[in-house]
Every structure is written in C-alpha cells, then in structure tokens.
Design an enzyme around this catalytic site. Structure first.
Site, PDB file in Angstrom:
ATOM      1  N   SER A  15       0.853  -1.195  -0.154  1.00 56.12           N
ATOM      2  CA  SER A  15       0.051   0.028  -0.004  1.00 56.12           C
ATOM      3  C   SER A  15       1.028   1.137   0.015  1.00 56.12           C
ATOM      4  O   SER A  15       2.142   1.256   0.301  1.00 56.12           O
ATOM      5  CB  SER A  15      -1.007   0.098   1.196  1.00 56.12           C
ATOM      6  N   CYS A  16       0.418   2.311  -0.259  1.00 57.44           N
ATOM      7  CA  CYS A  16       0.930   3.611  -0.231  1.00 57.44           C
ATOM      8  C   CYS A  16       1.972   3.837   0.931  1.00 57.44           C
ATOM      9  O   CYS A  16       1.413   3.545   2.006  1.00 57.44           O
ATOM     10  CB  CYS A  16      -0.136   4.732  -0.261  1.00 57.44           C
ATOM     11  N   PRO A  17       3.054   4.230   0.547  1.00 61.40           N
ATOM     12  CA  PRO A  17       3.879   4.775  -0.534  1.00 61.40           C
ATOM     13  C   PRO A  17       4.525   3.524  -1.110  1.00 61.40           C
ATOM     14  O   PRO A  17       5.261   4.060  -2.042  1.00 61.40           O
ATOM     15  CB  PRO A  17       4.613   5.864  -0.035  1.00 61.40           C
ATOM     16  N   ASP A  39      -3.311  -2.051  -5.094  1.00 59.80           N
ATOM     17  CA  ASP A  39      -3.585  -1.083  -4.410  1.00 59.80           C
ATOM     18  C   ASP A  39      -4.386   0.081  -5.266  1.00 59.80           C
ATOM     19  O   ASP A  39      -3.608   0.786  -6.289  1.00 59.80           O
ATOM     20  CB  ASP A  39      -2.593  -0.169  -3.547  1.00 59.80           C
TER      21      ASP A  39
END
Length: 81
Positions: free
Chosen positions: A17-19, A44
């Site tokens: 997931s981010c980042p 994601d």
C-alpha cells in the site's frame, strides 16, 4: 494494451500500500536504461493516482499507460533519461 510495449522488466508490488508502490517503482526505474519500460503490477487502487502523480512530477520518466483489470492495476513507465 501491454502488447504494444516492449516491457523490459516487471515489478510486482501486489499487496503493498501507499507509498510502497511508488517507492519501489522509483527504485526499479533507476536501474533501467533510457527508453526501457517498467511494468508495475499493483493491487492498491490508490496506485493509479499515486504513480500518475509521481511520473508527472518527476523528470526522466513518462507514464505510458495504465490499465485496471481483475483486481490488478498495471502501470507502464518509461525511463526517458
């Protein structure tokens, strides 16, 4: 659409997931030669806007295309210099 591209390397960031998709994409792009294309596979949904934004604001890379498929988001990034 990926058949239109001569993909040099595939980066699998599914589950990240981010980042992390952007962080790993940047690292992988750094290892490519000018003109080569990196295919990034992500799960994601935020990676669609994250990678687009990163590529738009980063010299030396071009987002060639993005595809949304069966729970996988594909990004095609070319190193331009």
């Amino acid at each position: 659409m990926s058949a239109d591209y001569d993909i040099t390397e595939t980066l699998d960031v599914k589950g990240a997931s981010c980042p992390m998709p952007v962080v790993k994409t940047k690292s992988a792009i750094d290892d490519l030669a000018e003109g080569e294309i990196l295919e990034v596979l992500a799960t994601d949904s935020g990676s669609m806007s994250d990678i687009d934004g990163w590529a738009s604001g980063t010299a030396g890379v071009e987002l060639v295309d993005q595809e949304e498929g069966d729970d996988v988001y594909k990004h095609y990034v070319r190193k331009t210099k």
